[in-house]
Design a protein around this motif. Structure first.
Motif, PDB file in Angstrom:
ATOM      1  N   ALA A 250      -3.466  -5.361 -14.547  1.00 35.99           N
ATOM      2  CA  ALA A 250      -2.935  -6.382 -13.468  1.00 35.99           C
ATOM      3  C   ALA A 250      -3.232  -5.686 -11.932  1.00 35.99           C
ATOM      4  CB  ALA A 250      -1.728  -6.696 -13.564  1.00 35.99           C
ATOM      5  N   PHE A 251      -3.070  -4.327 -12.007  1.00 34.98           N
ATOM      6  CA  PHE A 251      -3.082  -3.659 -10.788  1.00 34.98           C
ATOM      7  C   PHE A 251      -4.409  -3.272 -10.495  1.00 34.98           C
ATOM      8  CE2 PHE A 251       1.625  -3.675 -11.100  1.00 34.98           C
ATOM      9  CZ  PHE A 251       1.991  -4.374  -9.845  1.00 34.98           C
ATOM     10  N   MET A 252      -5.421  -3.347 -11.344  1.00 33.71           N
ATOM     11  CA  MET A 252      -6.947  -2.820 -11.099  1.00 33.71           C
ATOM     12  C   MET A 252      -7.458  -3.524  -9.926  1.00 33.71           C
ATOM     13  SD  MET A 252      -7.970  -0.327 -12.819  1.00 33.71           S
ATOM     14  CE  MET A 252      -9.637  -0.485 -12.713  1.00 33.71           C
ATOM     15  N   GLY A 253      -8.056  -2.875  -9.066  1.00 29.72           N
ATOM     16  CA  GLY A 253      -8.720  -3.243  -7.778  1.00 29.72           C
ATOM     17  C   GLY A 253      -7.726  -3.446  -6.564  1.00 29.72           C
ATOM     18  N   TRP A 254      -6.556  -3.075  -6.748  1.00 32.66           N
ATOM     19  CA  TRP A 254      -5.348  -3.215  -5.716  1.00 32.66           C
ATOM     20  C   TRP A 254      -5.320  -1.871  -4.969  1.00 32.66           C
ATOM     21  CZ3 TRP A 254      -2.324  -7.648  -4.535  1.00 32.66           C
ATOM     22  CH2 TRP A 254      -2.570  -8.763  -5.306  1.00 32.66           C
ATOM     23  N   ILE A 255      -4.837  -1.838  -3.910  1.00 36.53           N
ATOM     24  CA  ILE A 255      -4.368  -0.529  -3.017  1.00 36.53           C
ATOM     25  C   ILE A 255      -2.919  -0.887  -3.155  1.00 36.53           C
ATOM     26  CG2 ILE A 255      -4.093   0.738  -0.905  1.00 36.53           C
ATOM     27  CD1 ILE A 255      -7.107  -0.132  -0.475  1.00 36.53           C
ATOM     28  N   GLY A 256      -1.953  -0.039  -3.725  1.00 37.77           N
ATOM     29  CA  GLY A 256      -0.654   0.192  -3.723  1.00 37.77           C
ATOM     30  C   GLY A 256       0.037   1.190  -3.028  1.00 37.77           C
ATOM     31  N   VAL A 257       1.283   1.003  -2.698  1.00 33.86           N
ATOM     32  CA  VAL A 257       2.084   2.146  -1.996  1.00 33.86           C
ATOM     33  C   VAL A 257       2.711   2.743  -3.222  1.00 33.86           C
ATOM     34  CG1 VAL A 257       4.027   2.543  -0.567  1.00 33.86           C
ATOM     35  CG2 VAL A 257       2.651   0.587  -0.127  1.00 33.86           C
ATOM     36  N   ASP A 258       2.566   4.306  -3.014  1.00 34.29           N
ATOM     37  CA  ASP A 258       3.271   5.212  -3.902  1.00 34.29           C
ATOM     38  C   ASP A 258       3.668   6.479  -3.257  1.00 34.29           C
ATOM     39  OD1 ASP A 258       3.409   6.171  -6.443  1.00 34.29           O
ATOM     40  OD2 ASP A 258       1.516   6.450  -6.952  1.00 34.29           O
ATOM     41  N   ALA A 346       7.094   9.907   8.112  1.00 32.17           N
ATOM     42  CA  ALA A 346       6.329   8.978   7.516  1.00 32.17           C
ATOM     43  C   ALA A 346       5.749   9.291   6.258  1.00 32.17           C
ATOM     44  CB  ALA A 346       5.457   8.630   8.510  1.00 32.17           C
ATOM     45  N   GLY A 347       5.323  10.535   5.844  1.00 31.96           N
ATOM     46  CA  GLY A 347       4.315  10.813   4.783  1.00 31.96           C
ATOM     47  C   GLY A 347       5.152  10.733   3.429  1.00 31.96           C
ATOM     48  N   TYR A 348       6.250  10.315   3.344  1.00 33.70           N
ATOM     49  CA  TYR A 348       6.949  10.255   2.141  1.00 33.70           C
ATOM     50  C   TYR A 348       6.180   9.149   1.427  1.00 33.70           C
ATOM     51  CZ  TYR A 348       9.942   5.965   2.929  1.00 33.70           C
ATOM     52  OH  TYR A 348      10.374   4.481   2.959  1.00 33.70           O
ATOM     53  N   LEU A 349       5.400   8.075   2.115  1.00 32.45           N
ATOM     54  CA  LEU A 349       4.652   6.857   1.420  1.00 32.45           C
ATOM     55  C   LEU A 349       3.243   7.424   1.666  1.00 32.45           C
ATOM     56  CD1 LEU A 349       6.371   3.866   2.756  1.00 32.45           C
ATOM     57  CD2 LEU A 349       6.543   4.917   0.425  1.00 32.45           C
ATOM     58  N   VAL A 350       2.488   6.962   0.526  1.00 33.36           N
ATOM     59  CA  VAL A 350       0.870   7.147   0.591  1.00 33.36           C
ATOM     60  C   VAL A 350       0.511   5.980  -0.094  1.00 33.36           C
ATOM     61  CG1 VAL A 350       0.896   9.830   0.409  1.00 33.36           C
ATOM     62  CG2 VAL A 350       0.808   8.486  -1.593  1.00 33.36           C
ATOM     63  N   ALA A 351      -1.198   5.789  -0.042  1.00 32.94           N
ATOM     64  CA  ALA A 351      -1.434   4.643  -0.777  1.00 32.94           C
ATOM     65  C   ALA A 351      -2.445   5.301  -1.904  1.00 32.94           C
ATOM     66  CB  ALA A 351      -2.298   3.890   0.285  1.00 32.94           C
ATOM     67  N   ARG A 352      -2.534   4.591  -2.903  1.00 32.90           N
ATOM     68  CA  ARG A 352      -3.315   4.775  -3.910  1.00 32.90           C
ATOM     69  C   ARG A 352      -4.036   3.680  -4.582  1.00 32.90           C
ATOM     70  NH1 ARG A 352      -2.407   9.928  -5.065  1.00 32.90           N
ATOM     71  NH2 ARG A 352      -3.529   9.961  -6.814  1.00 32.90           N
ATOM     72  N   ASN A 360      -5.455   7.675 -14.765  1.00 29.98           N
ATOM     73  CA  ASN A 360      -5.288   8.280 -13.517  1.00 29.98           C
ATOM     74  C   ASN A 360      -5.582   7.338 -12.196  1.00 29.98           C
ATOM     75  OD1 ASN A 360      -5.585  11.055 -14.384  1.00 29.98           O
ATOM     76  ND2 ASN A 360      -7.551  10.418 -15.377  1.00 29.98           N
ATOM     77  N   SER A 361      -5.114   7.828 -11.126  1.00 30.58           N
ATOM     78  CA  SER A 361      -5.387   7.062  -9.830  1.00 30.58           C
ATOM     79  C   SER A 361      -5.777   8.018  -8.936  1.00 30.58           C
ATOM     80  CB  SER A 361      -3.912   6.505  -9.387  1.00 30.58           C
ATOM     81  OG  SER A 361      -2.881   7.370  -9.104  1.00 30.58           O
ATOM     82  N   HIS A 362      -6.188   7.308  -7.550  1.00 33.52           N
ATOM     83  CA  HIS A 362      -6.688   8.392  -6.730  1.00 33.52           C
ATOM     84  C   HIS A 362      -5.821   8.020  -5.210  1.00 33.52           C
ATOM     85  CE1 HIS A 362      -9.993   5.487  -6.784  1.00 33.52           C
ATOM     86  NE2 HIS A 362     -10.011   5.827  -5.564  1.00 33.52           N
ATOM     87  N   LEU A 363      -5.838   9.167  -4.249  1.00 33.56           N
ATOM     88  CA  LEU A 363      -5.334   8.669  -2.913  1.00 33.56           C
ATOM     89  C   LEU A 363      -6.367   7.954  -2.151  1.00 33.56           C
ATOM     90  CD1 LEU A 363      -2.911   9.655  -1.226  1.00 33.56           C
ATOM     91  CD2 LEU A 363      -4.483  11.405  -0.140  1.00 33.56           C
ATOM     92  N   VAL A 364      -5.792   7.104  -1.309  1.00 31.32           N
ATOM     93  CA  VAL A 364      -6.574   6.066  -0.456  1.00 31.32           C
ATOM     94  C   VAL A 364      -6.613   6.385   0.975  1.00 31.32           C
ATOM     95  CG1 VAL A 364      -7.007   3.632   0.011  1.00 31.32           C
ATOM     96  CG2 VAL A 364      -6.742   4.110  -2.239  1.00 31.32           C
ATOM     97  N   ASP A 365      -5.039   6.807   1.124  1.00 32.19           N
ATOM     98  CA  ASP A 365      -4.678   6.905   2.726  1.00 32.19           C
ATOM     99  C   ASP A 365      -3.161   7.618   2.956  1.00 32.19           C
ATOM    100  OD1 ASP A 365      -4.797   6.707   5.418  1.00 32.19           O
ATOM    101  OD2 ASP A 365      -5.605   4.787   5.400  1.00 32.19           O
ATOM    102  N   ARG A 366      -3.075   8.025   3.653  1.00 34.33           N
ATOM    103  CA  ARG A 366      -1.477   8.392   4.113  1.00 34.33           C
ATOM    104  C   ARG A 366      -0.921   7.658   5.439  1.00 34.33           C
ATOM    105  NH1 ARG A 366      -3.831  13.527   2.860  1.00 34.33           N
ATOM    106  NH2 ARG A 366      -3.104  14.379   0.871  1.00 34.33           N
TER     107      ARG A 366
END
Length: 370
Positions: A250-258, A346-352, A360-366
């Motif tokens: 369901a979350f494939m293709g999404w950018i999520g907050v992690d 602010a860095g306690y949240l990242v985007a993956r 697995n997942s990978h980092l998109v942004d901070r």
């Protein structure tokens, strides 16, 4: 062993306010408690704690599928068993009424990973895995940084969704983004084709989902039905991807907050120790978040005089600037007399985003990086 050497364990309640699926991965479930146990065992071996910590785990079906009563009853059971502090509940719709019961009846401190500020109170502390206030700002930043100007929102009809949406409207106004459509959706997996079609017809350049997460299950198929593949963003609901293969898909293709960032060396060192002891490496948010919660409790248990619910509550208020394993490098944990949110910066949240291997997942942004 002599009478003088024997001690009773410190009891920590672990209240999971939703029941996990029968096919929930065993290694993942084990990591929920093992990540806590490893920190407590390390503290005892180093002489930081002079007694064991016993984690008492209870799992009940709260909202969105169950009831608030089940959650409050479970909290009462943990209090009756002698827990000095409870980890949970964690779902926004459950924590707000439970906080009232804690303040009126129990007066035993609780730590939650909920994102709502309405949880915060004299006895209630938060390690927010995201935030109804912070995440909308982060998501608006992610959208604006990609040069997009319009967005459509799918919002679950619950307290979580409504809280996110109000803050997202303000974040979009500040970033110059225009919300061209808002479509209400169910908080459980239901037919969502009409809602998705309304965003498509409004020609939104991106999609945002707000809610607990189960409402996202049929969004990707609905997008395929109209031949649409827009950039899509979600909150820390993204962390539900690890529950089972259905949620992952369901979350494939999404950018999520992690909150898992592989560049955080403290987190990687903890996973090294975890892997050496348990034979697997849970490279996702729960393991490092639990490290931070357990490390905070170690400081509080060691500094609680007396070792009572109020003593632990007051000791939690003295935890300051503790390095965190979760979030981007440099994230810290601090509480205070009127500070109930733990992670600082602010860095306690990242985007993956998720990989197709289902693991697995990978980092998109901070957050805050231009």
């Amino acid at each position: 062993m002599s009478y003088e050497s024997k001690t009773h364990p410190i009891k920590l309640g672990y209240l999971m306010d939703f029941t996990l699926a029968a096919n929930f991965p065993k290694e993942l479930l084990d990591s929920f408690v093992q990540s806590l146990d490893l920190v407590f065992e390390d503290a005892q071996e180093k002489g930081i704690l002079d007694r064991q910590v016993e984690v008492i785990y209870k799992e009940v079906e709260g909202l969105p599928k169950g009831t608030v009563k089940a959650v409050i009853d479970a909290y009462a059971e943990l209090v009756d068993e002698g827990c000095l502090v409870v980890f949970g509940p964690n779902i926004t719709d459950n924590v707000v009424p439970t906080r009232e019961a804690i303040e009126e009846r129990f007066k035993v401190p609780a730590i939650s990973v909920t994102g709502t500020d309405d949880w915060l109170g004299e006895w209630t502390f938060s390690f927010p895995q995201g935030s109804m206030t912070d995440e909308p700002i982060f998501i608006a930043d992610l959208i604006a940084k990609r040069g997009l100007s319009t967005v459509g929102v799918l919002v679950e009809q619950n307290l979580i969704g409504e809280s996110y949406l109000g803050n997202f409207r303000r974040a979009c106004a500040r970033r110059g983004l225009r919300i061209v459509a808002e479509a209400p959706i169910a908080q459980t997996a239901q037919d969502i084709n009409a809602a998705v079609a309304s965003l498509h017809e409004a020609r939104s350049e991106a999609i945002v989902h707000f809610g607990f997460g189960f409402g996202i299950v049929f969004i990707n198929p609905a997008l395929e039905a109209v031949g649409w593949d827009p950039p899509r963003f979600t909150t820390t609901a993204f962390q539900n991807a690890w529950i089972n293969p259905v949620m992952w898909q369901a979350f494939m293709g999404w950018i999520g907050v992690d909150q898992y960032d592989e560049a955080n060396q403290l987190g990687q060192d903890f996973l090294d120790r975890y892997e050496a002891k348990y034979g697997n490496r849970p490279e996702y948010c729960v393991s490092v978040v639990n490290h931070d919660i357990a490390s905070t409790l170690v400081r509080a248990f060691g500094d609680a005089h007396p070792l009572s619910p109020r003593g632990v509550k007051e000791a939690l208020e003295r935890v300051k600037m503790m390095p965190a394993a979760s979030g981007a490098p440099g994230t810290r944990v601090s509480f205070g007399k009127w500070t109930r949110r733990a992670w600082m910066g602010a860095g306690y949240l990242v985007a993956r985003t998720l990989d197709a291997d289902g693991v697995n997942s990978h980092l998109v942004d901070r957050f805050g990086q231009e």
